[in-house]
Design an enzyme around this catalytic site. Structure first.
Site, PDB file in Angstrom:
ATOM      1  N   LEU A 140       0.874  -1.173   0.000  1.00  0.00           N
ATOM      2  CA  LEU A 140       0.000   0.000   0.000  1.00  0.00           C
ATOM      3  C   LEU A 140       0.910   1.222   0.000  1.00  0.00           C
ATOM      4  O   LEU A 140       1.986   1.206   0.607  1.00  0.00           O
ATOM      5  CB  LEU A 140      -0.897   0.032   1.247  1.00  0.00           C
ATOM      6  N   ASP A 141       0.481   2.292  -0.670  1.00  0.00           N
ATOM      7  CA  ASP A 141       1.247   3.528  -0.647  1.00  0.00           C
ATOM      8  C   ASP A 141       1.431   3.992   0.795  1.00  0.00           C
ATOM      9  O   ASP A 141       0.610   3.690   1.677  1.00  0.00           O
ATOM     10  CB  ASP A 141       0.530   4.629  -1.429  1.00  0.00           C
ATOM     11  N   LYS A 142       2.478   4.748   1.027  1.00  0.00           N
ATOM     12  CA  LYS A 142       2.770   5.247   2.371  1.00  0.00           C
ATOM     13  C   LYS A 142       1.542   5.880   3.023  1.00  0.00           C
ATOM     14  O   LYS A 142       1.226   5.599   4.184  1.00  0.00           O
ATOM     15  CB  LYS A 142       3.907   6.273   2.310  1.00  0.00           C
ATOM     16  N   ARG A 245      -5.606   5.847  -7.785  1.00  0.00           N
ATOM     17  CA  ARG A 245      -5.333   7.276  -7.898  1.00  0.00           C
ATOM     18  C   ARG A 245      -5.227   7.699  -9.360  1.00  0.00           C
ATOM     19  O   ARG A 245      -5.761   8.742  -9.762  1.00  0.00           O
ATOM     20  CB  ARG A 245      -4.057   7.615  -7.129  1.00  0.00           C
TER      21      ARG A 245
END
Length: 323
Positions: A140-142, A245
């Site tokens: 998962l993205d930060k 996104r």
């Protein structure tokens, strides 16, 4: 990435020590770093490997230095509390908080999920899936919160990695996203290859050539009366970097507060409290809410749901997007 540096000695360098000349020529490299690279055979003088730091320089000498990408130290265990949604001897599912990096990288050598996992799982995790990313099956993205599965042994890691890569029918990954505007149609599919943006290499984008195929199913759950924003459920059929996104931005409905892909928000009125909550929310409004998959050993279906974090829930309510 590795870096190649070149310098040609001037008349002013004549007779000076090699280390002093190169430290002046390449101020971003310390003298000790240059010494280590020379000892490692990374410096050539006029095409020949240099041997001594104290060698005297001659005008016209050509120096070529190869600076390899620095290697990360092996991650160390850190006592960081984890929000565990499911755990057995083979795997665990955690609710990753926004702001936590998944694995160590330049600038984020500690405080990562991997550091926490090494402390939580002990020696059983070491090396599973690679020294730098032990146990990691997907990312998962930060600044994306939510459910992530981690393997605790080699057999589970192999099976889960294959499952996520090939068996999309037996995986459920549902995200909650707050987006600007109202998608039209209110539900549907977004597909197309995702790769590095040709205009900005730090961003991903839908690309006509290259990239990797990506498919997102979306459904609008709630909208504001003034159409300023919507709460959308996104289900992944593939797992590409920044997929949701990029896809939502591609159809003109970027995630609220996304620092990379969101442009100016549409016109709309918010009361002071809602505006303050929006201004304080400094990351993309995205949460991996549901994660389901077949257990790699038992074959049982594991279904987990990560609670919505408080700041995202406050944003949803501030925008009148009640669940």
């Amino acid at each position: 990435m590795s870096e190649n540096l070149t310098y040609t000695a001037t008349d002013q360098d004549e007779g000076a020590r090699l280390d002093k000349v190169l430290a002046t020529a390449w101020p971003n490299q310390s003298r000790s770093r240059i010494k280590a690279l020379i000892e490692d055979g990374q410096l050539c003088v006029n095409g020949t490997p240099a041997a001594k730091m104290s060698a005297k320089v001659k005008a016209g000498d050509v120096f070529d230095l190869s600076v390899p990408e620095p290697e990360m130290a092996e991650p160390t265990p850190e006592d960081i509390k984890l929000d565990v949604l499911f755990e057995d001897e083979d795997l665990l599912v955690i609710n990753k908080p926004a702001g936590m990096v998944v694995h160590p990288a330049a600038g984020n050598e500690s405080g990562t999920l991997v550091n926490a996992l090494l402390a939580h799982c002990g020696d059983s995790l070491s090396g599973i899936g690679g020294v730098k990313r032990p146990g990691i099956v997907h990312r998962l993205d930060k600044d994306t919160s939510g459910a992530m599965v981690v393997a605790k042994n080699d057999a589970a890691h192999r099976a889960l990695s294959n499952l996520f890569a090939e068996d999309k029918e037996n995986i459920e990954r549902a995200y909650l996203a707050v987006v600007w505007g109202v998608p039209r149609p209110r539900s549907g599919e977004i597909e197309g290859n995702i790769g590095r943006s040709p205009r900005n290499r730090k961003k991903m984008a839908m690309v006509k050539k290259g990239g990797k195929y990506a498919l997102t199913h979306y459904k609008t759950l709630q909208t504001r009366d003034d159409s300023l924003a919507s709460l959308v459920e996104c289900r992944l059929a593939t797992g590409r970097t920044h997929q949701i996104r990029v896809h939502m931005n591609h159809i003109g409905h970027a995630l609220v507060c996304d620092p990379v892909y969101s442009r100016n928000r549409p016109a709309g009125k918010l009361n002071l409290e809602a505006q303050q909550i929006l201004n304080a929310f400094n990351k993309q409004a995205l949460h991996a809410r549901t994660l389901g998959f077949l257990h790699p050993r038992t074959g049982a279906y594991i279904s987990t749901e990560a609670p919505i974090p408080g700041d995202l829930l406050a944003l949803i309510k501030a925008l009148d997007l009640y669940l």
